[in-house]
Design a protein around this motif. Structure first.
Motif, PDB file in Angstrom:
ATOM      1  N   UNK A 100      14.960   5.132 -97.749  1.00  0.00           N
ATOM      2  CA  UNK A 100      15.991   4.110 -97.446  1.00  0.00           C
ATOM      3  C   UNK A 100      17.018   4.621 -96.521  1.00  0.00           C
ATOM      4  N   UNK A 157      22.253   0.453 -95.174  1.00  0.00           N
ATOM      5  CA  UNK A 157      22.214  -0.911 -94.719  1.00  0.00           C
ATOM      6  C   UNK A 157      20.899  -1.620 -94.476  1.00  0.00           C
ATOM      7  N   UNK A 158      19.798  -1.048 -95.103  1.00  0.00           N
ATOM      8  CA  UNK A 158      18.716  -1.277 -95.052  1.00  0.00           C
ATOM      9  C   UNK A 158      18.086  -1.447 -96.419  1.00  0.00           C
ATOM     10  N   UNK A 159      16.772  -2.226 -96.576  1.00  0.00           N
ATOM     11  CA  UNK A 159      15.959  -2.162 -97.775  1.00  0.00           C
ATOM     12  C   UNK A 159      15.243  -0.953 -97.729  1.00  0.00           C
TER      13      UNK A 159
END
Lengths: 114, 111
Positions: B38, B41-43
């Motif tokens: 991960x 700011x991302x999945x």
């Protein structure tokens, strides 16, 4: 492009004001799930859905509702948000709930409840 | 009750060296294990997995080792690159419906 989308990405709200976080996938996946990520606790499953009209509780379902009326959509509903629901939320989907569960995750929704 | 544990919250490794991330589990019913990566700011994105019938799975620079008797798995990254800097989650499943995640290890690859 194959993806899982979530809206909104950021949300600040007040205690008790109902809200819905939408989740949509364009991969024709049967399985969808919601997680919350909190510091020191990793990702914890809130609810999941094996297919349309089939939903079940995960590890931390209290205070949340979900529905699965269409295969592509799996909204997360907070009927009366409280500050302890301030968290980073992820929606995920996969082709089947079989072995592997290589889930595709959305970009996340950061929720703050004041 | 944390059934999947990552006891190292962070790890710093020099570029080009090996990164070893560890994960322990307590539930003997788990039969499939995954690693996710991960970025901020991302999945999370799927990295590599292993079935309990194997003890090793390799994919390019990434290798996952499983020691069932010790209920332990590890992810090896060789050689480590700056782009590998991220949070790594291990996850386990024993049923068709549930994926249990660890708390994550933040890897920093330095120049």
């Amino acid at each position: 492009e194959a993806q899982v989308t979530q809206n909104p990405r950021y949300l600040i709200t007040v205690t008790g004001k109902k809200l819905t976080v939408t989740c949509s996938q364009n991969m024709n996946h049967e399985y969808m799930s919601w997680y919350r990520q909190d510091p020191g606790l990793g990702l914890r499953q809130i609810y999941y859905s094996m297919n349309v009209e089939v939903t079940d509780k995960g590890d931390v379902p209290e205070g949340y509702k979900v529905s699965r009326k269409e295969k592509r959509n799996f909204p997360l509903i907070l009927e009366s948000p409280s500050p302890n629901q301030t968290s980073l939320y992820f929606c995920a989907s996969s082709f089947s709930p079989g072995q592997g569960l290589e889930q595709y995750f959305g970009p996340g929704t950061r929720l703050t409840v004041t | 009750d944390q059934q999947v544990k990552q006891n190292s919250p962070s790890l710093s490794v020099q570029e080009g060296r090996i990164s070893i991330l560890n994960c322990d589990y307590t539930n003997s019913m788990f039969d499939y294990f995954l690693w996710y990566k991960k970025y901020p700011a991302e999945g999370p994105t799927f990295l590599i997995s292993i079935s309990s019938i194997k003890d090793k799975n390799e994919d390019g620079r990434f290798t996952v080792f499983l020691n069932k008797s010790a209920k332990h798995l590890s992810l090896h990254i060789v050689p480590s690159q700056p782009g590998d800097s991220a949070v790594y989650f291990c996850a386990a499943t024993g049923t068709a419906s549930k994926l249990t995640f660890g708390t994550g290890t933040r890897l920093q690859v330095t120049l």
